[in-house]
Structure formats: C-alpha cells, structure tokens
Design a protein around this motif. Sequence first.
Motif, PDB file in Angstrom:
ATOM      1  N   ASP A   1      -2.727   3.183   6.263  1.00 25.30           N
ATOM      2  CA  ASP A   1      -1.525   3.812   5.709  1.00 25.30           C
ATOM      3  C   ASP A   1      -1.648   5.338   5.736  1.00 25.30           C
TER       4      ASP A   1
ATOM      5  N   GLY B   1       5.790   0.106   9.431  1.00 22.39           N
ATOM      6  CA  GLY B   1       5.619  -0.242   8.034  1.00 22.39           C
ATOM      7  C   GLY B   1       4.757  -1.458   7.785  1.00 22.39           C
TER       8      GLY B   1
ATOM      9  N   ALA C   1      -6.246  -1.241   4.383  1.00 22.55           N
ATOM     10  CA  ALA C   1      -4.821  -0.936   4.248  1.00 22.55           C
ATOM     11  C   ALA C   1      -4.602   0.529   3.872  1.00 22.55           C
TER      12      ALA C   1
ATOM     13  N   GLU D   1       6.710  10.865   6.966  1.00 25.34           N
ATOM     14  CA  GLU D   1       6.686   9.456   7.276  1.00 25.34           C
ATOM     15  C   GLU D   1       7.869   8.876   7.995  1.00 25.34           C
TER      16      GLU D   1
ATOM     17  N   HIS E   1      -1.217   6.576   9.361  1.00 28.98           N
ATOM     18  CA  HIS E   1       0.183   6.564   9.800  1.00 28.98           C
ATOM     19  C   HIS E   1       0.965   7.702   9.138  1.00 28.98           C
ATOM     20  N   ALA E   2       0.729   7.893   7.849  1.00 26.64           N
ATOM     21  CA  ALA E   2       1.492   8.901   7.116  1.00 26.64           C
ATOM     22  C   ALA E   2       1.248  10.307   7.658  1.00 26.64           C
TER      23      ALA E   2
ATOM     24  N   ARG F   1       3.577  -1.035   4.146  1.00 28.57           N
ATOM     25  CA  ARG F   1       3.544   0.335   3.638  1.00 28.57           C
ATOM     26  C   ARG F   1       4.784   0.609   2.808  1.00 28.57           C
TER      27      ARG F   1
ATOM     28  N   VAL G   1       0.842  -1.205   0.000  1.00 25.66           N
ATOM     29  CA  VAL G   1       0.000   0.000   0.000  1.00 25.66           C
ATOM     30  C   VAL G   1       0.875   1.253   0.000  1.00 25.66           C
ATOM     31  N   ARG G   2       0.419   2.231  -0.750  1.00 21.82           N
ATOM     32  CA  ARG G   2       1.179   3.477  -0.848  1.00 21.82           C
ATOM     33  C   ARG G   2       0.250   4.625  -1.254  1.00 21.82           C
TER      34      ARG G   2
ATOM     35  N   ASP H   1       8.198   4.835   8.478  1.00 23.49           N
ATOM     36  CA  ASP H   1       8.820   3.802   7.662  1.00 23.49           C
ATOM     37  C   ASP H   1      10.183   3.376   8.178  1.00 23.49           C
TER      38      ASP H   1
END
Length: 425
Positions: free
Chosen positions: A248, A120, A244, A110, A251-252, A136, A40-41, A113
């Motif tokens: 993600d 991650g 996801a 981020e 978190h970002a 991630r 996931v991104r 990571d």
Amino acid sequence: MISDDLPLSRASVDRTAVARADEELIRRARADGRTRVLLVRDGSVVMRTPSGDADPLVGEGWGRRAGGTVRVAFLDPGTAEAVARAADAAPRDAEPADAAPPGTAPADPEPADAEPGDGGWLFLGRDDDGDVLARRVRPEHSAPRSGAPSDVLVHRPRRDSGAAADAAIAASSGLTNGTSSSPSTSSGSTSSTVSSSAAHTAPTSPSDVDAEPVPEPLPGLRWVALRAIGAELSDADAGLATTAVALDAWHARHPRCPRCGAPTTSTAAGWTRRCTVDGSEHYPRTDPAVIMAVVDDSDRLLLGHAAAWAPHRFSTLAGFVEAGESIEHAVRREVAEETTVLVGDVAYVGSQPWPFPASLMLGFRARALSTDVVVDGVELTEARWFSRDELAAAVATGDLVLPSPASIAHALIEDWYGGPVPTSD
Ligand SMILES: [Zn+2]
C-alpha cells in the motif's frame, strides 16, 4: 542471533507469487466466497478489538492491555469494497489549491484508487482456506503519514539539502511482549510530504497507538497502526498485514513512472505498476537500512539520543545504506558519521521489514575499535557507552528510556544484555 521471529518478519501464508501472472486473479478471488480481505490504509490495518472492552484503542498502552487478543479483521470482498468506496466518497483534508506549482504532479498521491483493473486490490497469498486479498482504503489525509518518531537513529545524508529539519526520520516502534521481539526502525522518508508530516508529529511514547474509527458499516473494528501492534499478532496475521502495508505504501508513493512521469497503473495483482505511456514495469521498493549494537572492548554498548526524541530516550545507531555501498560499509560509515567511533568486525544478526514506508532493517553486532564519542549536536545530541549495570541502573531511575520491546533495536539491546532488559514504560 535474533533472526526469524522478529514481529514483522513472521509469516505463514504462502505468497503464491506464481498466481500473480493471472490477469483474472483479482476478479476471480473477489467472486469467491472463501476469499478473505484485509483493509489497509497508510500504515494501518483494520483489526478486531478484544471483546468486552468498550473502546480499547483509546489511549496509550492499548497494545499491552490487549494482551495478544487483537486480530486482523478479515472481511468478505463485498464489504471491503463498500468500505473503500465510502472512504473515497468521504471528504478529506484538502490541500490548498495552489499547493502544487504548475507543471508538477498533483498533490493527491493516490490516483491508483481510482484506476480500473487491479486498482486498490492486492493479492497477498493463498492457503487451505482460500485466497487472501487486501483492499487499499484512501487515507483521510491527503499525504501519507510516516508515523511517529523513530526508535532508532537514522542518519540523513548531509548532502540532503534542506533536510536538517526533516531530518528526523521516521518510523518507530511498537509494543509488546518481550520475548519474541522486535521491529523497529527507521525509515526515512523518501518524499518531502512524508517528512514534513513527520516533523509536526510530537515525539511520543511508542505506545501511542494510531487508532481511528472505521467508517460504518464496521462497528467494533478499528484502524490500528501495524508498527504499534505488530508483535501482538499471530504469525499469519503479522505476515499478511506487513505485506499489505508495504504494498500500500509503495502504491501510494509511486503513482507515476520514474522514467517519463506518466501515470502508472497497478498490474500483477498489485505487485507491479506499469507505465501507461512507455509500458515500463516497476516493482515494489525496499530501502535497506542498517541498525547496529556497537560494543567496545569492555563489552559496553553504544546508544544515541536523537534531537527529535523525547528526553532520556536512547537507542542503537542506525542509518540507510547508500547507493553503491555494502551493508558492512554502511554500518562502519554510519557509526563514524554519527559518533566518530571506528568499527572493526561487523556481524549480521537478523532482519525485519519496516514498511513505514519502505525500509528493511538489517541488524548487526559491531565491534568498536575506538571509544571517543563526538556527536554532531544537531541530529544526534548525545551518545554514550553503557555497561550492563549502568544501563539497568539508568533505566531504573528513568534516566534512560529504551526502545519499545517490539523494535529490532530492543532485540539488539537484549541480545547484548544477555536477557530481558528492564522495561522503562
Ligand atoms: Zn513511463
């Protein structure tokens, strides 16, 4: 009722929340040969492209051409880690060195990571075939992007200083099959970085699939924006990918403690972030937004056109629920603020997560008590009542472009229309 089968509301893999407390969960799952990992991104997941199509993700309309053959690509933990590490090592867009004023948080959103432990890795759930994780992957861009302009209108609070421009809001659309229907919506951004990147995104067709090549060693796989392809996925894939993407994005955007500003680290298999200084725990955020089909006594539907949208695009009104407000009040307030139309009865019809980055769209049918429409001319440049015949005719002539079939807005319009709405693109 449009609930239950909206594209991003579907899921079939058990989240197995009780397992998150196991501190060894991620480590053990990574060592288990049965574990499947989704990459996931920034709103996208890696998908396996339809066979026989050389480069199916290039160009608009890909989702429709894919014809439901697209699938989330699940990798083994080792391969997933390799891809993530390659992305970490790759050069990325550099922020100007002086971008962040002294004393402020670093531009890089981020640090997660690079953190140890669960950093991650996200635990998505478990089924008979084993655990499902997400890894991630660091975006190529320094700041998370919010994506294309929204299919819906999200009213920004006027007190939101300087926000006229970033106004625009955010999220949007998807493609695909009309019957099962819909996500879409909103999302206003919660950070200025996100807003500004949205601002330079030209209004585009909802079929503008965000597709980029995946770093080797994954030939044949592609990053695909969930908002564009969500309705094409199976229930299982849709549920996993949506979760996801939501985690993600959280978190970002939340690398630091909201209480003291210190860095936080991912714990509970990606479902909690803990402050490294005061120990406070923080959980994934979801911002409720309302989206409504406003109907008058003549059974006409109210649709609006946002300044940021392409010409002729109209959709149902929408906006964020404010602090200390009920969702019913939010429906009435948003409609009044955007159009001056007064709303009486409000009935809930369904919801869909829209994690771009953190919205939960709550859909309503709302009864109008008045019909005079006045728009602000800035955020919303037009709003009109449509009878069913007028709507069909306007779509046929191209004077009206409706939200994508994957959007909750589309589902609301279809619910009012009484059947499939003529497609406009
Ligand atoms: Zn703290």
